[in-house]
Every structure is written in structure tokens, then in C-alpha cells.
Scaffold this motif. Sequence first.
Motif, short mmCIF file in Angstrom:
data_model
loop_
_atom_site.label_atom_id
_atom_site.label_comp_id
_atom_site.label_asym_id
_atom_site.label_seq_id
_atom_site.Cartn_x
_atom_site.Cartn_y
_atom_site.Cartn_z
N LEU A 1 0.63 -1.59 0.18
CA LEU A 1 0.04 0.20 0.08
C LEU A 1 0.81 0.96 0.24
CD1 LEU A 1 -2.82 1.44 0.16
CD2 LEU A 1 -2.39 1.86 2.92
N MET A 2 0.98 2.43 -1.00
CA MET A 2 1.58 2.86 -1.05
C MET A 2 0.54 4.29 -0.38
SD MET A 2 4.32 4.29 -1.95
CE MET A 2 5.63 5.32 -3.07
N CYS A 3 1.92 4.84 0.35
CA CYS A 3 0.08 6.05 1.83
C CYS A 3 1.38 7.47 0.78
CB CYS A 3 0.81 5.94 2.91
SG CYS A 3 -0.77 4.92 3.06
N ALA A 4 2.05 6.72 0.57
CA ALA A 4 3.46 8.53 0.24
C ALA A 4 3.43 8.87 -1.63
CB ALA A 4 4.64 8.34 1.00
N GLU A 5 4.21 9.89 -2.33
CA GLU A 5 3.83 10.42 -3.18
C GLU A 5 5.55 10.64 -3.82
OE1 GLU A 5 1.95 13.13 -6.08
OE2 GLU A 5 0.31 12.10 -5.46
N THR A 6 5.85 9.60 -3.14
CA THR A 6 7.82 9.95 -3.62
C THR A 6 7.83 8.56 -4.67
OG1 THR A 6 7.84 10.76 -1.48
CG2 THR A 6 9.74 9.96 -2.09
N ASP A 7 8.32 8.35 -5.92
CA ASP A 7 9.02 7.48 -6.82
C ASP A 7 7.93 6.37 -6.80
OD1 ASP A 7 10.83 9.34 -7.25
OD2 ASP A 7 12.16 7.75 -5.67
N ASN A 8 6.21 7.29 -7.20
CA ASN A 8 5.67 5.74 -6.95
C ASN A 8 5.55 5.08 -7.84
OD1 ASN A 8 4.13 8.33 -5.48
ND2 ASN A 8 3.18 7.21 -5.43
N VAL A 9 5.36 5.35 -9.56
CA VAL A 9 5.70 4.71 -10.43
C VAL A 9 7.19 3.56 -10.79
CG1 VAL A 9 5.85 4.44 -12.86
CG2 VAL A 9 5.05 6.87 -11.75
N ARG A 10 8.16 3.89 -10.12
CA ARG A 10 8.93 3.14 -9.23
C ARG A 10 8.81 1.97 -8.71
NH1 ARG A 10 13.31 2.70 -6.45
NH2 ARG A 10 12.84 4.71 -5.36
N VAL A 11 7.92 2.80 -7.92
CA VAL A 11 7.83 1.72 -6.76
C VAL A 11 6.76 0.43 -7.27
CG1 VAL A 11 6.41 1.30 -4.04
CG2 VAL A 11 8.68 3.17 -4.67
N ALA A 12 6.02 1.02 -8.06
CA ALA A 12 4.81 0.26 -8.64
C ALA A 12 5.45 -0.71 -9.44
CB ALA A 12 3.44 1.13 -9.19
N ARG A 13 6.32 -0.66 -9.71
CA ARG A 13 6.90 -1.63 -11.23
C ARG A 13 7.65 -2.16 -10.23
NH1 ARG A 13 9.58 2.23 -13.68
NH2 ARG A 13 8.08 2.61 -15.77
N VAL B 1 0.60 10.87 -11.74
CA VAL B 1 1.18 9.76 -10.90
C VAL B 1 0.16 8.42 -11.40
CG1 VAL B 1 1.27 8.32 -8.73
CG2 VAL B 1 1.74 11.07 -9.03
N LEU B 2 -0.97 8.82 -11.26
CA LEU B 2 -1.79 7.34 -11.59
C LEU B 2 -2.12 7.34 -13.01
CD1 LEU B 2 -5.14 8.27 -10.00
CD2 LEU B 2 -2.74 6.85 -8.95
N ALA B 3 -1.38 8.77 -14.33
CA ALA B 3 -1.75 8.14 -15.23
C ALA B 3 -0.20 7.08 -16.05
CB ALA B 3 -0.84 9.51 -16.52
N ALA B 4 0.70 7.44 -15.18
CA ALA B 4 1.60 7.01 -15.73
C ALA B 4 2.07 5.20 -15.25
CB ALA B 4 3.41 7.76 -14.88
N ILE B 5 1.20 5.08 -13.85
CA ILE B 5 1.51 3.65 -13.20
C ILE B 5 0.23 3.15 -14.19
CG2 ILE B 5 0.04 2.13 -11.83
CD1 ILE B 5 1.38 4.66 -9.92
N GLU B 6 -0.76 3.81 -14.64
CA GLU B 6 -1.59 2.85 -16.16
C GLU B 6 -0.74 2.51 -17.07
OE1 GLU B 6 -3.95 5.42 -17.43
OE2 GLU B 6 -5.63 5.24 -15.48
N ASP B 7 0.09 2.83 -17.21
CA ASP B 7 1.21 2.60 -18.48
C ASP B 7 2.06 1.24 -18.20
OD1 ASP B 7 0.45 4.53 -20.04
OD2 ASP B 7 2.51 5.81 -19.47
N LEU B 8 1.78 0.74 -16.91
CA LEU B 8 1.84 -0.78 -16.71
C LEU B 8 1.25 -2.24 -16.47
CD1 LEU B 8 4.67 0.72 -13.58
CD2 LEU B 8 4.76 0.13 -15.12
N ASP B 9 0.09 -1.39 -17.03
CA ASP B 9 -1.05 -2.67 -17.36
C ASP B 9 -0.24 -3.89 -17.68
OD1 ASP B 9 -3.73 -3.69 -16.81
OD2 ASP B 9 -3.10 -3.80 -19.51
N PRO B 10 0.06 -3.63 -19.27
CA PRO B 10 1.50 -5.05 -19.83
C PRO B 10 2.57 -5.46 -18.61
CG PRO B 10 1.33 -2.82 -21.10
CD PRO B 10 0.74 -2.60 -19.77
N LEU B 11 2.76 -5.39 -18.18
CA LEU B 11 3.59 -5.45 -17.30
C LEU B 11 2.96 -6.42 -16.02
CD1 LEU B 11 6.40 -5.98 -15.48
CD2 LEU B 11 6.30 -3.76 -14.81
#
Length: 341
Positions: free
Chosen positions: A76-88, A106-116
Motif C-alpha cells: 500500500l503506497m501512502c506517500a507520493e514519492t517515486d510511485n511509478v518506480r515503486v509500482a514497477r 502519477v496514476l496515468a504513469a502507473i496505468e502504463d504498467l498494465d502490460p507488465l
Amino acid sequence: MTTKTGAGYTVLILGGYGAVGREAAAALAGRPGTEVIVAGRDPGRARPVPMATAMRVDATDPDDLDRALEGVDAVLMCAETDNVRVARACLERGIGYVDVSASHHVLAAIEDLDPLARRRGATAVLSVGLVPGVTNLLARICVERSQADDLRVGVLLGSGEQHGPAALAWTLDGLGRLAGSWTMRFPPPYGRRTVHRFPFSDQYTLPGTLGVASAGTGLCLDSRLTTGLLAVAGRPAVARLLRRPRVRELLLTALAKVHVGGDGFAVTARCGAVQAAFSGRLQSRATGRTAALVLRRLPGLPPGVGHLEQLVDPVAFLAELAADGFRLDLRTAARPADHAA
């Protein structure tokens, strides 16, 4: 998703020492088969969460993050710091990921990780919290029950609730970025209020997830005085002044010390003549409890990256959340006067 449903379920909460993280941890800790790890940069400064384990983790350090993810089923990510890298990093390991961020980029960049996520059999859930989150579910209910194509969301927050520096900075940075206001009817005791458009992420994502032509999210505070100041601060010239480092620093210090208003909140969505609302006390508690409920359901969700309203039944989810001390109102119809912009 590679979840050890039979051998236990380990949840790592990054940024877990803040109000939202603590609420999520409190809701999960002590549940049979669930281990909760509350992580942040300085565990010594945090109040302990009963039946949860404290861990020092600097999520900006890749090696530190790698160590923290060992043996974890969900983050669970409760901070807004390097969210995309953490999600990946989570999705590459088949670890579930839940994010409470309200920033669209932030959310749009994480959406791009859907194929992964799909390749690794992992699930990432976005738009989790009060706004976005509960607002998204209310919006879906209204859209599905209405023939209209114009969606409006109203967010009323208690200006007396104490917030952390990151939350205050995020709110201050949002002033002046969007223009426009309209009226929304909130449940008692608030009634009809003017809301000012604010850059919450739901208004950007809902047209795509719900298929509506447009969406707008407006903010007001329980104190009419502070709502008026919010409107003034949102003017472009004033907003530019507030972004000057020295002025910004002084204002953030003042906001952390001065609390005018209560700790209640209400969010409402309207599409055509259909309106639904959710209300209660302590918005950080509502966000944390929403995140905890998502984490409990995460093992049963399909792989991929999705927003909350795409992954759960909105009525059932909100009814279960409301049982935790909140109020859900799905019977309210919008009055014609409420449509005035």
C-alpha cells in the motif's frame, strides 16, 4: 497474483506512519493470517500500531526497497514519492500494489504498467481512498442509474482536521490550476454549497472508465469562511504568489497550526437527476479504511492495472465500508436548482 492465501498474507505499507497509513494498518492488523508491516524513513518518530511490525524503509533507495519487498504479497503506497518506480518494482515481482495518490500524472504513469502487471499476474489498484476512490464508486452508481452524460462530483472536507505536511503541500499546490465553480447538495448538516474545481484525479479518469462526456470535481470546506479564502487563493495571481518559496513555507506552517472548522466530510456525485453521497468523520480514516478494504479483496481481483470503480461492485463495497462508521446515501435525487453552474 502470487498471493500466499493459505500461508498468510503480508502487507507492506509505505508511508505508513501518516494518518492514512495508520488507519489502514489498524484495520488490517490482527486479522487472522495477515501480517502488517508499517514502513517509513524514521520509525522512532512514529506512534506504534498495535499488532503491526515497524520497519525502516527509504523507498527512494532501490536497494532498501528491494530488501523491504522480500516475502511481501501486497504493498500500500501512502506517500507520493517515486510511485511509478515503486509500482514497477512490485509488479515485476508479482506483488499486488494499491495507491492512494490523488495526482493524475502519477496514476496515468502507473496505468502504463498494465502490460507488465498482466504478464506477471499481479494486480495494481488506483484511485483508492476518499477522493479519488469513494467518489469514483459514487460516480459509477450515478452514471449507471442515469441517462445523462454530464458528471459532477462535490467534495466537502473538514478544515479542522489535522493533516500532515505532504497533504497540506499537495492542496496548496493545487490552487489556481483549474477554474470554475458550481453548486452541489451535500447530506445533512451541510446542505447546498458552492464547490470550486480542484485537480483531483477522478475528473480526468472517470470519462474513460465510465464512458461519460465530461466530469468535474469541486472542493469546498466545512467552514464557509475558509471556503471563501480557498476561492481567493485559487485566483491565478494569488496562486502564483503562494508558490513563492518563502510565502509557501510560511503558509504551510500556519496551516499546520491553525484549524478552523470540524473534522467531518461529505462527498457526493451527480449525473442528471441521480445523486449519491457518502459522509462521516475524519477523511484520513475514510481513505485508510477504503485502502484496507481493497487490500482484503486484492487476492480475488484480476491481473492488470485498474481504477477502483472498474474492479469492485460499488454498492456492495460502499455498504461494507459504511458499516465501519460512515453513512451511505443512495436515495437522494438532485433538485433542479442544483444544476446551476
